[in-house]
Scaffold this motif. Structure first.
Motif, PDB file in Angstrom:
ATOM      1  N   SER A   6       0.854  -1.185   0.000  1.00 35.06           N
ATOM      2  CA  SER A   6       0.000   0.000   0.000  1.00 35.06           C
ATOM      3  C   SER A   6       0.889   1.234   0.000  1.00 35.06           C
ATOM      4  CB  SER A   6      -0.904   0.010   1.238  1.00 35.06           C
ATOM      5  OG  SER A   6      -0.134   0.294   2.394  1.00 35.06           O
ATOM      6  N   LYS A   7       0.281   2.377  -0.187  1.00 29.00           N
ATOM      7  CA  LYS A   7       1.019   3.638  -0.137  1.00 29.00           C
ATOM      8  C   LYS A   7       1.626   3.864   1.244  1.00 29.00           C
ATOM      9  CE  LYS A   7      -1.669   5.514  -3.848  1.00 29.00           C
ATOM     10  NZ  LYS A   7      -2.985   5.848  -4.213  1.00 29.00           N
ATOM     11  N   LEU A  12       0.164  -5.917   0.832  1.00 24.65           N
ATOM     12  CA  LEU A  12      -1.187  -6.210   0.366  1.00 24.65           C
ATOM     13  C   LEU A  12      -1.270  -7.582  -0.302  1.00 24.65           C
ATOM     14  CD1 LEU A  12      -1.961  -2.789  -1.367  1.00 24.65           C
ATOM     15  CD2 LEU A  12      -2.745  -3.540   0.890  1.00 24.65           C
ATOM     16  N   ASP A  80      -5.735  -1.795  -3.607  1.00 26.35           N
ATOM     17  CA  ASP A  80      -5.101  -1.167  -2.456  1.00 26.35           C
ATOM     18  C   ASP A  80      -6.135  -1.039  -1.339  1.00 26.35           C
ATOM     19  OD1 ASP A  80      -3.432   0.385  -0.772  1.00 26.35           O
ATOM     20  OD2 ASP A  80      -2.571   1.428  -2.487  1.00 26.35           O
ATOM     21  N   ALA A  86      -4.425  -1.527  -7.564  1.00 23.32           N
ATOM     22  CA  ALA A  86      -2.987  -1.324  -7.371  1.00 23.32           C
ATOM     23  C   ALA A  86      -2.205  -1.921  -8.526  1.00 23.32           C
ATOM     24  CB  ALA A  86      -2.531  -1.950  -6.057  1.00 23.32           C
ATOM     25  N   GLY A 102      -6.379  -5.666   1.430  1.00 21.15           N
ATOM     26  CA  GLY A 102      -6.869  -5.062   0.202  1.00 21.15           C
ATOM     27  C   GLY A 102      -7.840  -6.013  -0.472  1.00 21.15           C
TER      28      GLY A 102
END
Length: 135
Positions: A6-7, A12, A80, A86, A102
């Motif tokens: 993930s950011k 994930l 995501d 993603a 996710g």
């Protein structure tokens, strides 16, 4: 092997291609994940000492899932934490997708595709297991 984060840096998904087999053992899942996956490569004649596993009560609050393509082809759409795609990945025979966090959806690309699905349990029914995302 490809790991998708993930950011915020949370793991994930992991994608393992059949061609990733290179050593005797590669641990795909970090130790703290409920769904554990290892890649094992052996030569003939290898034996294992007979054993059984020790029962430990474990509690989980997440469903994690893995697909193993046996035959055919699958396109995995991996999401995501914010429900945005993603990554999309093609899975061929021998390839694995594992979702730790996710969302995901799978598109079958060839007729007669065969897949093994593994998921943490117990399974309490769809109403307690899934939240559907917008297409």
């Amino acid at each position: 092997m490809k790991k998708i984060y993930s950011k915020d840096g949370e793991l994930l998904h992991a994608i393992v291609k059949k061609s990733d087999f290179a050593e005797n053992r590669i641990d795909v899942s970090p130790e703290n994940e409920f769904l554990q996956l290892a890649m094992l490569k052996f030569d003939s004649g290898r034996k294992f000492k007979p054993h059984k596993h020790i029962f430990h009560e474990k509690t989980t609050n997440i469903a994690q899932e893995s697909w193993i393509v046996v035959e055919g082809q699958v396109k995995a759409h991996l999401y995501d934490l914010n429900d945005e795609v993603a990554e999309c990945v093609l899975l061929d025979p021998g390839d694995v997708s594992i979702t730790f966090r996710g969302g995901h959806t799978y598109e079958i690309m060839k007729d007669n595709t065969l897949v093994y699905e593994y998921k943490t349990g117990p399974y309490l029914g769809q109403e307690f297991d899934k939240v559907f995302l917008d297409d």
